[in-house]
Scaffold this active site. Structure first.
Site: not given
Ligand code: 8YV
Length: 316
Positions: A159, A236, A265, A283, A285
């Site tokens: 990534i 994260r 979260e 969140h 992605g």
């Protein structure tokens, strides 16, 4: 032969994946029950459960693993397995799979989106138009351009490298830090995260959450990134000391932060929501139709491989 019993903690948005799962396995859908019923439901089937299907953010702890005496395999519909108790599973020889690769492009795209949104103050500009400030002639300050600026990437795996490949064509310099140097990449490796932050205009987090990376982005790193610096986190929440982040954003030691992940979260610290120099997403992605289908299919394929006596496709 009866179908293997699977404890399913999270739904895939892919109907095709959920349909195949139902066809091939005896599914016990924990996510369909209110949280107050989870424990009772798990107890009622625990003795028969041979597989767990979960997602990284939910995790799987040693207490729950101990309640499943027949557990053979855990398939995680995520790439990050930081909340899965891997030592507890390894101690019982229970196999684990995750979903590397299939979500790389979408997560990297979101990192770029967040970086640009923070740089060009997209939420504030949107609010400016909607409030009528433009029509009212309210003055605007110019943003800073990207060309020639440095993006420091913490965590240079799939990534991180995909983010670098997207940012280079903007005319940005790329540098990275992670403990292990990577051969054959053009980007220089900084000596430490602190040094990376000091030389970067944008610090993009793409590292896994581990004991070593917990709160690695602390007050010192944020101060080194500086008053014009922007923090982007698609990895994260645990990587960032959020108390230090709020303080740095509030007193101007850090320019802005664009965050897709948070330590507790779905709870987001109220000060992060109140600050004008943050861009916040829930969140998302990997949350595209194509990627969530590919993740679900890979998770299902791992499950099927295990019960067909074949090796997992993407073991952790
Ligand atoms: C989530 C992620 O897993 O893959 C990961 O590690 O953080 C995300 O893709 C997803 O939100 C859970 O379904």
């Amino acid at each position: 032969m009866s179908k293997p019993d699977v404890l399913v903690f999270a739904q895939s948005p892919s109907h095709a994946v959920m349909a195949q799962l139902a066809l091939q396995f005896n599914c016990h859908h924990v996510w369909q029950q209110p949280a107050s019923q989870h424990s009772r439901m798990i107890d009622s089937v625990a003795a028969r459960i041979r597989a767990v299907w979960t997602v990284g953010p939910l995790g799987l702890d040693a207490g729950l693993i101990a309640r499943l005496p027949q557990l053979e395999v855990v398939v995680v519909n995520s790439v990050g397995v930081d909340r899965i108790d891997l030592p507890a599973l390894a101690a019982r020889g229970i196999q684990v799979s995750n979903t590397p690769g299939v979500l790389t492009d979408d997560v990297a795209d979101l990192a770029v989106l967040l970086l640009l949104a923070a740089q060009r103050r997209l939420p504030a500009m949107d609010a400016y138009v909607r409030r009528g400030d433009w029509a009212a002639g309210e003055r605007l300050q110019p943003a800073r351009g990207l060309r020639g600026k440095t993006a420091g990437i913490f965590g240079f795996g799939r990534i991180g490298q995909a983010i670098a490949a997207r940012l280079a064509p903007f005319g940005m310099e790329i540098a990275y830090f992670q403990p292990r140097a990577i051969d054959g990449v053009a980007a220089p490796r900084a000596a430490s995260l602190l040094e990376l932050a000091a030389r970067s205009d944008y610090l993009v987090l793409a590292a896994p959450a581990t004991a070593a990376t917990r709160h690695a982005v602390d007050a010192e790193v944020l101060t080194a990134l500086g008053p014009q610096g922007v923090l982007v986190n698609i990895a994260r929440g645990a990587l960032v000391d959020e108390t230090a982040l709020v303080a740095a954003l509030a007193d101007g030691r850090l320019g802005a932060a664009a965050l897709d992940v948070f330590e507790a979260e779905p709870q987001v610290p109220a000060p992060l929501c109140a600050l004008p120099n943050t861009v916040l997403t829930p969140h998302i992605g990997s949350l595209t139709v194509e990627t969530r289908h590919a993740m679900g299919q890979l998770t299902l394929d791992n499950l099927c491989a295990h019960f067909a006596g074949r090796p997992l496709l993407t073991p952790v």
